[in-house]
Scaffold this motif. Structure first.
Motif, short mmCIF file in Angstrom:
data_model
loop_
_atom_site.label_atom_id
_atom_site.label_comp_id
_atom_site.label_asym_id
_atom_site.label_seq_id
_atom_site.Cartn_x
_atom_site.Cartn_y
_atom_site.Cartn_z
N VAL A 48 47.32 42.39 45.00
CA VAL A 48 47.64 41.34 44.31
C VAL A 48 47.29 41.77 42.53
O VAL A 48 47.63 41.36 41.94
CB VAL A 48 46.52 40.96 44.30
CG1 VAL A 48 47.27 39.71 45.78
CG2 VAL A 48 45.08 40.37 43.64
N SER A 49 47.23 43.04 42.44
CA SER A 49 46.88 43.76 41.14
C SER A 49 47.29 44.80 40.30
O SER A 49 47.07 45.30 42.03
CB SER A 49 45.71 43.81 40.26
OG SER A 49 44.57 44.80 41.09
N GLY A 50 47.66 46.17 40.07
CA GLY A 50 47.86 47.36 40.14
C GLY A 50 49.05 48.15 40.24
O GLY A 50 49.00 49.37 40.12
N VAL A 51 49.57 47.15 41.07
CA VAL A 51 51.17 48.02 41.29
C VAL A 51 52.70 47.19 40.24
O VAL A 51 52.20 45.29 40.62
CB VAL A 51 51.32 48.28 42.93
CG1 VAL A 51 52.56 48.78 42.98
CG2 VAL A 51 50.39 49.14 43.44
N PHE A 52 53.56 47.39 40.16
CA PHE A 52 54.47 47.14 39.47
C PHE A 52 55.60 48.07 39.60
O PHE A 52 55.52 49.30 39.74
CB PHE A 52 54.65 46.61 37.85
CG PHE A 52 55.31 45.77 36.80
CD1 PHE A 52 55.90 44.88 37.51
CD2 PHE A 52 56.04 46.89 36.25
CE1 PHE A 52 57.15 44.29 36.89
CE2 PHE A 52 56.51 46.18 35.47
CZ PHE A 52 57.58 45.04 35.55
N THR A 56 43.90 46.31 43.44
CA THR A 56 43.55 45.36 44.12
C THR A 56 43.89 45.11 45.05
O THR A 56 45.20 44.85 45.32
CB THR A 56 42.57 43.73 43.57
OG1 THR A 56 42.21 44.18 41.94
CG2 THR A 56 41.76 42.79 44.02
N ALA A 95 46.58 49.89 35.48
CA ALA A 95 45.54 49.14 35.35
C ALA A 95 44.88 49.42 36.99
O ALA A 95 45.44 49.33 37.89
CB ALA A 95 45.97 47.92 35.01
N PRO A 96 43.47 48.32 37.30
CA PRO A 96 43.00 48.51 37.85
C PRO A 96 43.76 47.59 39.47
O PRO A 96 44.39 47.24 39.01
CB PRO A 96 41.63 47.10 37.92
CG PRO A 96 41.22 47.20 36.33
CD PRO A 96 42.90 47.72 35.55
N THR A 148 49.99 50.95 38.29
CA THR A 148 50.65 50.72 36.69
C THR A 148 49.10 51.36 35.75
O THR A 148 49.92 51.67 35.01
CB THR A 148 50.20 49.23 36.29
OG1 THR A 148 48.85 48.47 36.48
CG2 THR A 148 51.45 48.03 37.55
N VAL A 180 38.67 46.55 44.35
CA VAL A 180 39.54 46.78 43.41
C VAL A 180 38.68 48.42 43.32
O VAL A 180 38.37 48.92 42.88
CB VAL A 180 38.91 46.40 42.32
CG1 VAL A 180 39.16 46.82 41.00
CG2 VAL A 180 38.12 44.62 42.52
#
Lengths: 339, 339, 339, 339
Positions: free
Chosen positions: D65-69, D79, D76-77, D74, D24
């Motif tokens: 799985v998180s933090g890219v959009f 992962t 945000a953290p 983004t 993370v």
């Protein structure tokens, strides 16, 4: 433990009746004009003097011993020391065997196996906040003139009118008792975007700092506890301008933990001073039974009177840290370097 | 930023409509029996289902992918993942141009220059608390059976009687509106001496954790704001036994920031859910004027109903961290080693 | 920035020609006997005096102003101050326009936009290590007698025989030049299991502390760089007893970042002092060209001679922190509490 | 423990034969274009394949799985997960009773009281560095194109010529033995002023990160250990231009812990892989005596071959963190805000 902050970082130390109390502040940007003289205004606001505050008088002279050169901060850690002058250690020795109710005497002894400096509350003394107030003044200077932080007494002993507050204090002093109070603080001039989601939200960090102030037992932002009794349609603040200005400010200037550009507003509940001359029944460890205790010494009948400047200081410290973090520039966007 | 704790350390991640949310927990002692099954009880308490909670149903299956071997914690970082299954991303796209009042839509866009994942609140979603609840269950196991943490709803929309709360919720749902509430939490079985003076006081750390929960706007310990209206002679808790037991518990189990052996008691104010279908006037950035907004999607009419287990989790997490720190043994007192 | 450690936490401050340098140590367990007198032995080892060290003489008197009461540590932050007495600020003013090669003069000016205290190197002075040495003495006491840390000079200017080292230093002093050296340090009495995997490995934390010492340019554990030229069958240390004792110690007492019960062994490379009276060609910012510089003032011809006690101090500090963390007791295994 | 960094913050997790390893990353600025595809180049450099590396083949597919959009970070953290696919757990069970010399088997069992996941080294496996490499790629993107980081093999088994290195590896493989090596790394394009004095010096933080890489036993900056054998007049780098360019670079681009604008240069010593099929004598805990051990399984004969990209990643991670901190803007100098 005794340190706080990420980019604007405090380390506090000292005991009520030790030689000195003080603070080391790491992360102060270089080039800020600063003198010991400038620290005095806030320190004077913290000092005793008014009715309802302790007759123990200290000069509270700040002494900067590092981090300032030629009248400006250097970028290196900035240390401020204060000498404890007006101590009467004889006042406190009996509290080892009969710890004061409401005070840290009992827990300090248990936690540190009797090695704690018990004189005047030792490390648990409000004198430790001297360094915090000095750090607050410096944080305000780092934040600059656009940001304005101001806190005031909202209630003393349940009274909101100045005359009634004063009368209540006078009565409490006579009764050898003490009073609590509520402080309100407001910070204006904040841009949108300070604070981080979750664990570094404005509320999380600010409450952390505020509850570190001795005697604080409650913190609420915006409508706070009253929000729990409102409907969403009443509580939600409608955005009325493209800069984020809202029609109401029930949120106290924070959404999702992040400043929304409206005034930051919060309140702090301060309990009544625990050291009172009024006789109290409490456990006597030598006699092994509950006995009457009369706390001697010089104490504030209403410590809340001295808390507003400390609340402001903590606010400035947290905002300064969040501001430094929020203003991080992506290195990729900085001018290219040689190499 | 998204991490918290010193010895029992959390890192949380994920977005409402991303692939997964989860948590990494560092510092879990080795040898604690643990299965995914055991995580379910608290996660189920957090789930929607009751009247007043969102119709969005997720299985909330916890998936442990590191730190557990042969049914026991290993001492290495423990990771729990949750899959986001029931997402309807179409519901949210219009909120970019007309951010919801009371929500983080506007600040997230400003802070992250429009790159934030805005679907369902993105990283600001309450779904992030899934990992916190899992960490809380593990923290409770580390704390052991002597410590008991329990929180409950004290008020919903200003009502304290169960029947009235239920009626108020039903009415709010009908009105497409939302309600706030107050949660009380109590922890018993705590020894004297957990917590550190000043910045790592029980109140400072616990409020930090509690204000990290979305929608929390107030925290008070013991008598809290009411303490500000009491006299010292009323508020001080007399010690009545050598183990520190007090006759009253206005301090909420904490003196000088340190547990005093009496029950830890505090309350948390939760604001009404900001996402309501009830029409609201707020700024429309494309049309450049204030217009009516009707928030569609599936939302909790009273998010407070789902908060008690999260409050318990945060309490367990903070107490676990303080306990690990407080139980440090001086190396000098440990049996001599070879070398 | 200027703080280090998790449970045994340092904050250092001061400048070479400021009023004071010092250290705040947080996390010192309560009840350790301590006097200013006890701090002197290690401080004396750090002092100048031998051939090859600076003629600037300071009394280096430690002054404990918090955290000690009745001859024992209290558990509250422990602060040690040192006064700068023998300063000659006139020596340094010319270095602003012509920064010394090998020194921090240029980078400090650039980093802090000219606001740095440039006198005697300011915050980059070796005097800041006074506090580190004091903290090291305290850390040794916390570690107890079972742990023994000792470092010594292995090489000066490439020489390993004492007589040759001495001759080389004499020659360097005559030539107004300086020499580097290598320090070896060994710690015995360590149990198996101190250190954490990855980022808190013994090597990671210890190298972090060691490279904080001014002039250190290399660190190697066990066989170090020589290990890169060995085969696995030569380098692997066979375990020869159930307590983990190994037949050889190429690993320097650490496997996987964690102590294995064998002596911790490492070496530190110290560069030659950068301040030399020997004429050097370097840039003159006022004249805007390269010109000769002769550094005046009082300097060590071989700073490495004073480094062993600082290396020991850093070792004790890191081991103390790791020991406190490793000795954490699971709360669940502690005796049940009342509540 | 398993986290590192202040503004660009990593949390790593996973075991060699667990379900997943991952990382993370908190503090990634918003708006950086990023895809899983872009992570592959560095991950491929880390993969086995060449002679001298393990025959265990993993796809090493990164899964964000998180933090890219929408193809950008983004804020945000972030992962990244990796699945462990090609595990043969049966290979390792005997190492519980006869721990491998040079490996963490023994210390892990002792530290975690036998609860550690011992399969393939568990959490001590080099597979944990997958996340580090992914974080390094992201850090490089944050740093931007002006900064260029490159590391290469300098020595294998004492050989510096490519042909000799290759021959030595072939010979070691045949002998069922292993070899160490030395990696050199260089970073160019750094501005003056990254790094903080003392505990956050470039050397302190970078060595911390580098010694976290399994098998690293030595780190030296600039001339490093050779500097200890030089005179000041040889070692000092004369400044020859107003931007700080020096005529030589014995300091490796760092003065007083802070970048001086010249290339950052350092070397890392990697020990020979401890897992070798060559028979070794070591303690057998069931038989309670020293016995022969032949380590089966698939191992790298020369792990150093796979380390350069990990060294680059750690360098990028540390520089990124220092850059974010160094680029902090004083809030007072930012445009005034509304409020």
């Amino acid at each position: 433990m005794n340190s706080f902050g990420r980019q604007f970082r405090l380390s506090i130390f000292g005991e009520s009746h030790g030689e000195r109390v003080g603070i080391v502040i790491d992360g102060v940007p270089a080039g800020i004009p600063l003198s010991e003289e400038e620290l005095r205004a806030d320190l004077d606001r913290r000092r005793a003097g008014a009715k309802g505050t302790t007759p123990r008088k200290e000069s509270d002279e700040p002494h900067i011993v590092s981090g300032v050169f030629n009248g400006h901060t250097t970028g290196a850690p900035l240390t401020v020391l204060f000498r404890n002058e007006n101590t009467r250690s004889g006042d406190y020795s009996n509290l080892v065997t009969q710890p004061r109710p409401g005070h840290a005497d009992f827990v300090a002894r248990e936690k540190w196996h009797g090695y704690n400096d018990y004189r005047g509350g030792g490390h648990f003394s409000g004198r430790i906040t001297l360094g915090v107030v000095a750090a607050g003044t410096i944080a305000k200077k780092v934040l600059g003139e656009a940001v304005h932080i101001e806190s005031h007494i909202l209630e003393i002993g349940g009274h909101t009118a100045p005359a009634e507050m004063e009368a209540a204090i006078e009565q409490a002093v006579k009764a050898q008792d003490s009073l609590g109070g509520i402080i309100e603080c407001q910070a204006t001039g904040l841009p949108v975007g300070w604070g981080e989601p979750f664990f570094d939200s404005v509320e999380a960090l600010l409450s952390h700092a505020l509850f570190s102030i001795p005697a604080v037992k409650g913190v609420e932002f915006g409508s706070g506890f009253a929000a729990a009794r409102m409907r969403g349609s009443q509580h939600n603040d409608p955005i009325i301008a493209p800069d984020g200005t809202t029609g109401t400010n029930h949120a106290g200037g924070i959404n999702g933990g992040i400043t929304n550009g409206n005034p930051l507003v919060f309140r702090v509940a301060v309990k009544p001073t625990s050291s009172i001359a009024h006789p109290q029944q409490t456990y006597h460890f030598a006699d092994q039974r509950v006995e009457e205790l009369v706390v001697r010494g010089r104490h504030d009948a209403c410590i809340a009177l001295r808390v507003p400047v400390i609340v402001e200081a903590m606010t400035a410290i947290v905002l300064c840290d969040l501001a430094l973090t929020a203003n991080l520039e992506t290195p990729a966007t900085t001018p290219p370097a040689r190499g």
